[in-house]
Design a protein around this motif. Structure first.
Motif, short mmCIF file in Angstrom:
data_model
loop_
_atom_site.label_atom_id
_atom_site.label_comp_id
_atom_site.label_asym_id
_atom_site.label_seq_id
_atom_site.Cartn_x
_atom_site.Cartn_y
_atom_site.Cartn_z
N GLU A 159 -40.54 -9.79 24.52
CA GLU A 159 -41.89 -10.49 24.68
C GLU A 159 -41.89 -11.38 26.12
N TYR A 160 -40.67 -11.99 26.36
CA TYR A 160 -40.48 -12.83 27.41
C TYR A 160 -40.67 -11.93 28.65
N ALA A 161 -40.11 -10.61 28.50
CA ALA A 161 -40.28 -9.83 29.67
C ALA A 161 -41.83 -9.52 29.98
N ILE A 162 -42.33 -9.25 28.91
CA ILE A 162 -44.03 -8.88 29.04
C ILE A 162 -44.78 -9.99 29.60
N MET A 163 -44.51 -11.45 29.10
CA MET A 163 -45.23 -12.27 29.62
C MET A 163 -44.66 -12.71 31.02
N LYS A 164 -43.54 -12.68 31.52
CA LYS A 164 -43.21 -12.71 32.89
C LYS A 164 -44.15 -11.66 33.74
N LEU A 165 -43.99 -10.51 33.47
CA LEU A 165 -44.66 -9.43 33.99
C LEU A 165 -46.15 -9.49 34.30
N PHE A 166 -46.96 -10.12 33.49
CA PHE A 166 -48.20 -10.29 33.19
C PHE A 166 -48.43 -11.79 34.19
N MET A 167 -47.58 -12.72 34.05
CA MET A 167 -48.03 -14.17 34.72
C MET A 167 -47.56 -13.71 36.38
N GLN A 168 -46.69 -12.69 36.45
CA GLN A 168 -46.55 -12.46 38.04
C GLN A 168 -47.46 -11.59 38.62
N ALA A 211 -58.58 -11.90 17.27
CA ALA A 211 -59.42 -10.68 17.06
C ALA A 211 -60.49 -11.00 18.45
N ASN A 212 -60.06 -11.83 19.19
CA ASN A 212 -60.86 -12.20 20.20
C ASN A 212 -60.06 -12.55 21.44
N PRO A 213 -58.96 -11.85 22.06
CA PRO A 213 -58.08 -12.24 22.90
C PRO A 213 -58.58 -12.79 24.27
N ILE A 214 -58.42 -13.78 24.77
CA ILE A 214 -58.69 -14.10 25.96
C ILE A 214 -57.48 -14.25 27.06
N TYR A 215 -56.37 -14.16 26.87
CA TYR A 215 -55.28 -14.17 27.83
C TYR A 215 -54.64 -12.75 28.11
N ILE A 216 -54.61 -12.09 27.08
CA ILE A 216 -53.97 -10.71 27.30
C ILE A 216 -55.29 -9.93 26.80
N THR A 217 -56.22 -9.42 27.86
CA THR A 217 -57.39 -8.61 27.39
C THR A 217 -57.17 -7.12 27.62
N THR A 218 -57.63 -6.13 26.82
CA THR A 218 -57.61 -4.78 26.74
C THR A 218 -58.44 -4.21 27.90
N VAL A 219 -57.80 -3.31 28.87
CA VAL A 219 -58.56 -2.42 29.76
C VAL A 219 -58.73 -1.45 29.13
N TRP A 220 -60.06 -0.89 28.38
CA TRP A 220 -59.85 0.07 27.89
C TRP A 220 -59.71 1.39 28.50
N GLY A 221 -58.85 2.56 27.61
CA GLY A 221 -58.34 3.75 28.39
C GLY A 221 -57.35 3.47 29.53
N PHE A 222 -56.85 2.30 29.78
CA PHE A 222 -55.75 1.94 30.71
C PHE A 222 -54.80 1.17 30.29
N GLY A 223 -55.06 -0.11 29.95
CA GLY A 223 -53.88 -0.86 29.68
C GLY A 223 -54.38 -2.33 29.53
N TYR A 224 -53.65 -3.26 29.87
CA TYR A 224 -53.87 -4.56 29.63
C TYR A 224 -54.07 -5.47 30.96
N LYS A 225 -54.62 -6.82 30.91
CA LYS A 225 -54.78 -7.47 32.11
C LYS A 225 -54.34 -8.98 31.51
N TRP A 226 -53.93 -9.86 32.52
CA TRP A 226 -53.64 -11.19 32.03
C TRP A 226 -54.56 -12.09 32.74
N GLY A 227 -55.42 -12.91 31.88
CA GLY A 227 -56.59 -13.60 32.43
C GLY A 227 -56.31 -15.10 32.18
N ALA A 228 -55.17 -15.68 31.94
CA ALA A 228 -55.03 -17.06 31.64
C ALA A 228 -55.40 -17.91 33.03
#
Length: 228
Positions: A159-168, A211-228
């Motif tokens: 989880e730390y590694a994922i957070m670090k990847l997103f925040m970078q 149910a309504n994430p705002i920090y890690i959002t889904t990019v449908w058909g692709f992956g995820y995006k960090w939006g903090a």
């Protein structure tokens, strides 16, 4: 020597794993029951990776995993199971495991998974900056901690590694393959679903409304995006 706990009630399988761990340069700490495994962990606080079988004679591997995670977010955990049902894999990850290996498995596969987790739990303290700050979050890359609005959030190493990847990579859409390669390594031979389950687990910890994430959002058909 690097210590690895192997919890497996079938002696033949445990002996097979122990032999291969020793060949790979690890010291194997053996346990045949869940309670014995928890006691061995108390006696050996320097164990950094635990391999947990699911079907055990006392408490199951899921409960062992939950108990470990209640007090230790740093140790790497691999679930070892003969079952192939999707729910068993998801349950293992949601209870706090970092990875899973399905029996029968090759010694090379298990060793590669252990090596990857061991490297991750070893820390990476040589950072250009000790903190990543975005929105309400502060990720300290020296002591590998996350705070939200000043409150500590307990993370596993994955989880730390994922957070670090997103925040970078703020605002950048990351594919599941991007996350898998950056967090689990390019040689990882597991399935993409491990990314989705860990994202789900991480959302439970950091989102105000899963149910309504705002920090890690889904990019449908692709992956995820960090939006903090």
């Amino acid at each position: 020597m690097k210590k690895v706990l192997i919890l497996e009630d079938e002696v033949s399988i445990r002996s097979f794993v122990v032999i291969n761990l020793k060949r790979a340069g690890y010291e194997a700490i053996e346990a045949g029951t869940g309670m014995e495994a928890l006691e061995k962990l108390r006696q050996n606080p320097d164990i950094r990776v635990a391999i947990l079988d699911i079907m055990l004679p006392d408490i199951d591997g899921f409960e062992v995993c939950r108990t470990i995670r209640a007090t230790d977010s740093q140790i790497g955990i691999i679930m070892l199971t003969a079952k192939t049902q999707e729910m068993d894999k998801v349950t293992g990850l949601m209870t706090g495991a970092d990875d899973y290996v399905t029996k029968p498995f090759s010694p090379a596969e298990l060793t590669a998974r252990i090596d990857a987790l061991y490297r991750r739990t070893g820390g990476e303290i040589n950072e250009d900056s000790n903190e990543l700050k975005q929105g309400p979050f502060v990720l300290n890359t020296r002591n590998r901690t996350l705070e939200k609005n000043g409150q500590r959030i307990k993370l596993t190493q994955v989880e730390y590694a994922i957070m670090k990847l997103f925040m970078q990579n703020p605002g950048r859409a990351l594919s599941r393959e991007d996350v898998l390669q950056n967090v689990w390594g390019r040689d990882y031979c597991g399935e993409l679903k491990i990314v989705d389950v860990n994202i789900r687990r991480l959302r439970i910890k950091i989102e105000d409304d899963t149910a309504n994430p705002i920090y890690i959002t889904t990019v449908w058909g692709f992956g995820y995006k960090w939006g903090a």
